[in-house]
Design a protein around this motif. Structure first.
Motif, PDB file in Angstrom:
ATOM      1  N   VAL A   1      -3.898 -30.455  -8.832  1.00  0.00           N
ATOM      2  CA  VAL A   1      -3.990 -30.641 -10.279  1.00  0.00           C
ATOM      3  C   VAL A   1      -2.640 -31.018 -10.884  1.00  0.00           C
ATOM      4  CG1 VAL A   1      -4.454 -29.479 -12.476  1.00  0.00           C
ATOM      5  CG2 VAL A   1      -6.005 -29.144 -10.536  1.00  0.00           C
ATOM      6  N   ALA A   2      -1.570 -30.352 -10.472  1.00  0.00           N
ATOM      7  CA  ALA A   2      -0.245 -30.665 -11.007  1.00  0.00           C
ATOM      8  C   ALA A   2       0.137 -32.110 -10.697  1.00  0.00           C
ATOM      9  CB  ALA A   2       0.800 -29.704 -10.437  1.00  0.00           C
ATOM     10  N   GLU A   3      -0.131 -32.549  -9.474  1.00  0.00           N
ATOM     11  CA  GLU A   3       0.189 -33.930  -9.102  1.00  0.00           C
ATOM     12  C   GLU A   3      -0.673 -34.928  -9.861  1.00  0.00           C
ATOM     13  OE1 GLU A   3       1.662 -33.366  -4.493  1.00  0.00           O
ATOM     14  OE2 GLU A   3      -0.480 -33.285  -4.920  1.00  0.00           O
ATOM     15  N   GLN A   4      -1.951 -34.580 -10.079  1.00  0.00           N
ATOM     16  CA  GLN A   4      -2.823 -35.460 -10.853  1.00  0.00           C
ATOM     17  C   GLN A   4      -2.277 -35.666 -12.261  1.00  0.00           C
ATOM     18  OE1 GLN A   4      -7.011 -34.185 -10.715  1.00  0.00           O
ATOM     19  NE2 GLN A   4      -6.509 -33.127  -8.815  1.00  0.00           N
ATOM     20  N   ILE A   5      -1.909 -34.567 -12.913  1.00  0.00           N
ATOM     21  CA  ILE A   5      -1.375 -34.652 -14.277  1.00  0.00           C
ATOM     22  C   ILE A   5      -0.111 -35.487 -14.301  1.00  0.00           C
ATOM     23  CG2 ILE A   5      -0.322 -33.311 -16.142  1.00  0.00           C
ATOM     24  CD1 ILE A   5      -2.264 -31.025 -15.362  1.00  0.00           C
ATOM     25  N   SER A   6       0.783 -35.241 -13.362  1.00  0.00           N
ATOM     26  CA  SER A   6       2.047 -35.963 -13.312  1.00  0.00           C
ATOM     27  C   SER A   6       1.822 -37.468 -13.111  1.00  0.00           C
ATOM     28  CB  SER A   6       2.920 -35.409 -12.183  1.00  0.00           C
ATOM     29  OG  SER A   6       4.146 -36.115 -12.087  1.00  0.00           O
ATOM     30  N   LYS A   7       0.985 -37.818 -12.137  1.00  0.00           N
ATOM     31  CA  LYS A   7       0.721 -39.234 -11.857  1.00  0.00           C
ATOM     32  C   LYS A   7       0.010 -39.917 -13.022  1.00  0.00           C
ATOM     33  CE  LYS A   7       2.479 -39.878  -7.747  1.00  0.00           C
ATOM     34  NZ  LYS A   7       3.573 -40.871  -7.541  1.00  0.00           N
ATOM     35  N   LEU A   8      -0.951 -39.223 -13.608  1.00  0.00           N
ATOM     36  CA  LEU A   8      -1.692 -39.805 -14.730  1.00  0.00           C
ATOM     37  C   LEU A   8      -0.773 -40.040 -15.920  1.00  0.00           C
ATOM     38  CD1 LEU A   8      -4.422 -40.723 -15.838  1.00  0.00           C
ATOM     39  CD2 LEU A   8      -4.927 -38.333 -16.392  1.00  0.00           C
ATOM     40  N   SER A   9       0.189 -39.136 -16.131  1.00  0.00           N
ATOM     41  CA  SER A   9       1.097 -39.268 -17.271  1.00  0.00           C
ATOM     42  C   SER A   9       2.071 -40.428 -17.109  1.00  0.00           C
ATOM     43  CB  SER A   9       1.873 -37.963 -17.491  1.00  0.00           C
ATOM     44  OG  SER A   9       2.882 -37.770 -16.516  1.00  0.00           O
ATOM     45  N   GLU A  10       2.190 -40.963 -15.899  1.00  0.00           N
ATOM     46  CA  GLU A  10       3.002 -42.160 -15.700  1.00  0.00           C
ATOM     47  C   GLU A  10       2.286 -43.405 -16.228  1.00  0.00           C
ATOM     48  OE1 GLU A  10       3.880 -42.409 -11.563  1.00  0.00           O
ATOM     49  OE2 GLU A  10       4.990 -40.511 -11.500  1.00  0.00           O
ATOM     50  N   ALA A  11       0.963 -43.359 -16.207  1.00  0.00           N
ATOM     51  CA  ALA A  11       0.166 -44.513 -16.637  1.00  0.00           C
ATOM     52  C   ALA A  11      -0.212 -44.443 -18.106  1.00  0.00           C
ATOM     53  CB  ALA A  11      -1.098 -44.615 -15.783  1.00  0.00           C
TER      54      ALA A  11
ATOM     55  N   ARG B   1       4.375 -37.701 -21.590  1.00  0.00           N
ATOM     56  CA  ARG B   1       4.450 -38.875 -20.729  1.00  0.00           C
ATOM     57  C   ARG B   1       5.476 -38.614 -19.628  1.00  0.00           C
ATOM     58  NH1 ARG B   1       3.040 -44.150 -21.694  1.00  0.00           N
ATOM     59  NH2 ARG B   1       2.818 -43.820 -23.945  1.00  0.00           N
ATOM     60  N   ASN B   2       5.213 -39.125 -18.444  1.00  0.00           N
ATOM     61  CA  ASN B   2       6.132 -38.979 -17.306  1.00  0.00           C
ATOM     62  C   ASN B   2       6.483 -37.510 -17.061  1.00  0.00           C
ATOM     63  OD1 ASN B   2       6.299 -41.819 -16.819  1.00  0.00           O
ATOM     64  ND2 ASN B   2       7.742 -41.994 -18.520  1.00  0.00           N
ATOM     65  N   ILE B   3       5.449 -36.720 -16.922  1.00  0.00           N
ATOM     66  CA  ILE B   3       5.620 -35.276 -16.729  1.00  0.00           C
ATOM     67  C   ILE B   3       5.982 -35.002 -15.262  1.00  0.00           C
ATOM     68  CG2 ILE B   3       4.513 -33.022 -16.932  1.00  0.00           C
ATOM     69  CD1 ILE B   3       4.760 -34.512 -19.578  1.00  0.00           C
TER      70      ILE B   3
ATOM     71  N   GLU C   1       6.638 -30.276 -11.378  1.00  0.00           N
ATOM     72  CA  GLU C   1       6.946 -28.860 -11.551  1.00  0.00           C
ATOM     73  C   GLU C   1       6.669 -28.354 -12.971  1.00  0.00           C
ATOM     74  OE1 GLU C   1      10.880 -31.190 -11.778  1.00  0.00           O
ATOM     75  OE2 GLU C   1       9.027 -31.196 -10.582  1.00  0.00           O
ATOM     76  N   LYS C   2       6.473 -29.254 -13.925  1.00  0.00           N
ATOM     77  CA  LYS C   2       6.162 -28.861 -15.295  1.00  0.00           C
ATOM     78  C   LYS C   2       4.731 -29.213 -15.692  1.00  0.00           C
ATOM     79  CE  LYS C   2      10.905 -29.165 -17.058  1.00  0.00           C
ATOM     80  NZ  LYS C   2      11.023 -27.710 -17.265  1.00  0.00           N
ATOM     81  N   ALA C   3       4.000 -29.849 -14.796  1.00  0.00           N
ATOM     82  CA  ALA C   3       2.689 -30.397 -15.150  1.00  0.00           C
ATOM     83  C   ALA C   3       1.673 -29.321 -15.525  1.00  0.00           C
ATOM     84  CB  ALA C   3       2.154 -31.253 -13.998  1.00  0.00           C
ATOM     85  N   LEU C   4       1.686 -28.194 -14.836  1.00  0.00           N
ATOM     86  CA  LEU C   4       0.706 -27.154 -15.126  1.00  0.00           C
ATOM     87  C   LEU C   4       0.933 -26.491 -16.489  1.00  0.00           C
ATOM     88  CD1 LEU C   4       0.174 -25.425 -11.654  1.00  0.00           C
ATOM     89  CD2 LEU C   4      -1.242 -27.170 -12.771  1.00  0.00           C
ATOM     90  N   ASP C   5       2.119 -26.707 -17.082  1.00  0.00           N
ATOM     91  CA  ASP C   5       2.371 -26.187 -18.426  1.00  0.00           C
ATOM     92  C   ASP C   5       1.460 -26.850 -19.458  1.00  0.00           C
ATOM     93  OD1 ASP C   5       4.393 -24.655 -17.340  1.00  0.00           O
ATOM     94  OD2 ASP C   5       6.022 -25.961 -18.023  1.00  0.00           O
ATOM     95  N   LEU C   6       0.890 -28.003 -19.123  1.00  0.00           N
ATOM     96  CA  LEU C   6       0.017 -28.715 -20.048  1.00  0.00           C
ATOM     97  C   LEU C   6      -1.401 -28.150 -20.060  1.00  0.00           C
ATOM     98  CD1 LEU C   6       2.403 -30.739 -19.762  1.00  0.00           C
ATOM     99  CD2 LEU C   6       0.724 -32.587 -19.876  1.00  0.00           C
TER     100      LEU C   6
END
Length: 261
Positions: free
Chosen positions: A210-220, A124-126, A129-134
């Protein structure tokens, strides 16, 4: 094989990360389960294992020209997401042309070609800069839409799942694990209908990568292993009818093809 077994064996998550996590399709108490519910899996290239799908997320209007053609402001607005049920998946093996059923209720059935990121870790709240690690790997897919129903619901200020979240609305290819492929930050993406090019763009034209998508989605929503993200489609979406053959391509991945029946 259930999700817990797959992700433990591949060391994608720790045992603690999965502890207490109820996984869809995995009975927590089989004695009280009146019927079996099938899980959804996608083959992994170069492996006899299958990628277990937990949730299907899709980002809307993520290419500027497509946002314009859909009547949206092309400025960098906050991203929005919607979901499809896991049984919307239609697996399409590389090198085949799968029969894809024309759905009920629509007279305006549209294709949308998309890169798909498959997650092997959650959180959550990724931070970006760490989002692609997922990310576990990538594939390509079609986000099919009953456009007339989607627009009608939108005009009435009603949810438009009926236009997006129906049976087999998410044709998808096999998962390519990182190491076999790199992260997709650029590269040609195109779609043809009956050999005629309809969509043609570059992945670097995404408004949100993709990194920004993961980060934004993890906020919700808290993300979990097995989540997949359809990352948006370029401009020139359009209709298909029975008998049409759709072929889509992303540089570095085998093409995906379906025939509308």
């Amino acid at each position: 094989m259930d999700r817990r077994h797959f992700f433990q064996n591949t060391a994608l998550v720790t045992t603690g990360a999965l502890a207490g996590c109820a996984l869809p399709g995995v009975a927590q108490n089989k004695a009280r389960t009146p019927f079996e519910v099938s899980d959804t899996y996608i083959p992994i290239v170069g492996s006899d294992e299958m990628f277990p799908v937990r949730r299907i997320y899709c980002i809307g209007r993520n290419y500027r020209a497509h946002a314009i053609e859909m009547g949206s402001n092309p400025d960098r607005e906050p991203p929005f997401f919607f979901q499809k049920p896991t049984d919307a998946i239609q697996y399409v093996a590389a090198g085949t042309v799968a029969d894809h059923p024309y759905p009920s209720l629509t007279k305006n059935y549209h294709y949308e070609a998309e890169l798909v990121a498959c997650l092997g870790k959650g959180g959550r709240n990724i931070p970006v800069e760490k989002a692609l690690d997922l990310v576990y790997g990538y594939t390509l897919g079609l986000d099919m839409a009953r456009r007339d129903l989607q627009r009608a619901m939108g005009d009435q200020k009603k949810p438009w799942e009926i236009g997006k979240s129906f049976d087999k609305s998410a044709p998808i290819g096999p998962v390519h694990k990182l190491g076999r492929v790199e992260h997709f930050t650029k590269g040609n993406i195109w779609l043809k209908v009956n050999g005629q090019t309809k969509q043609n763009a570059n992945l670097n034209q995404m408004i949100w990568n993709v990194a920004e998508q993961i980060s934004k989605l993890s906020e919700a929503n808290e993300l979990f292993p097995g989540d997949i993200i359809y990352s948006g489609t370029p401009e020139n979406v359009g209709p298909v009818v029975r008998g049409d053959v759709i072929e889509m391509h992303i540089d570095g991945l085998p093409n995906l093809s379906v025939k509308i029946v």
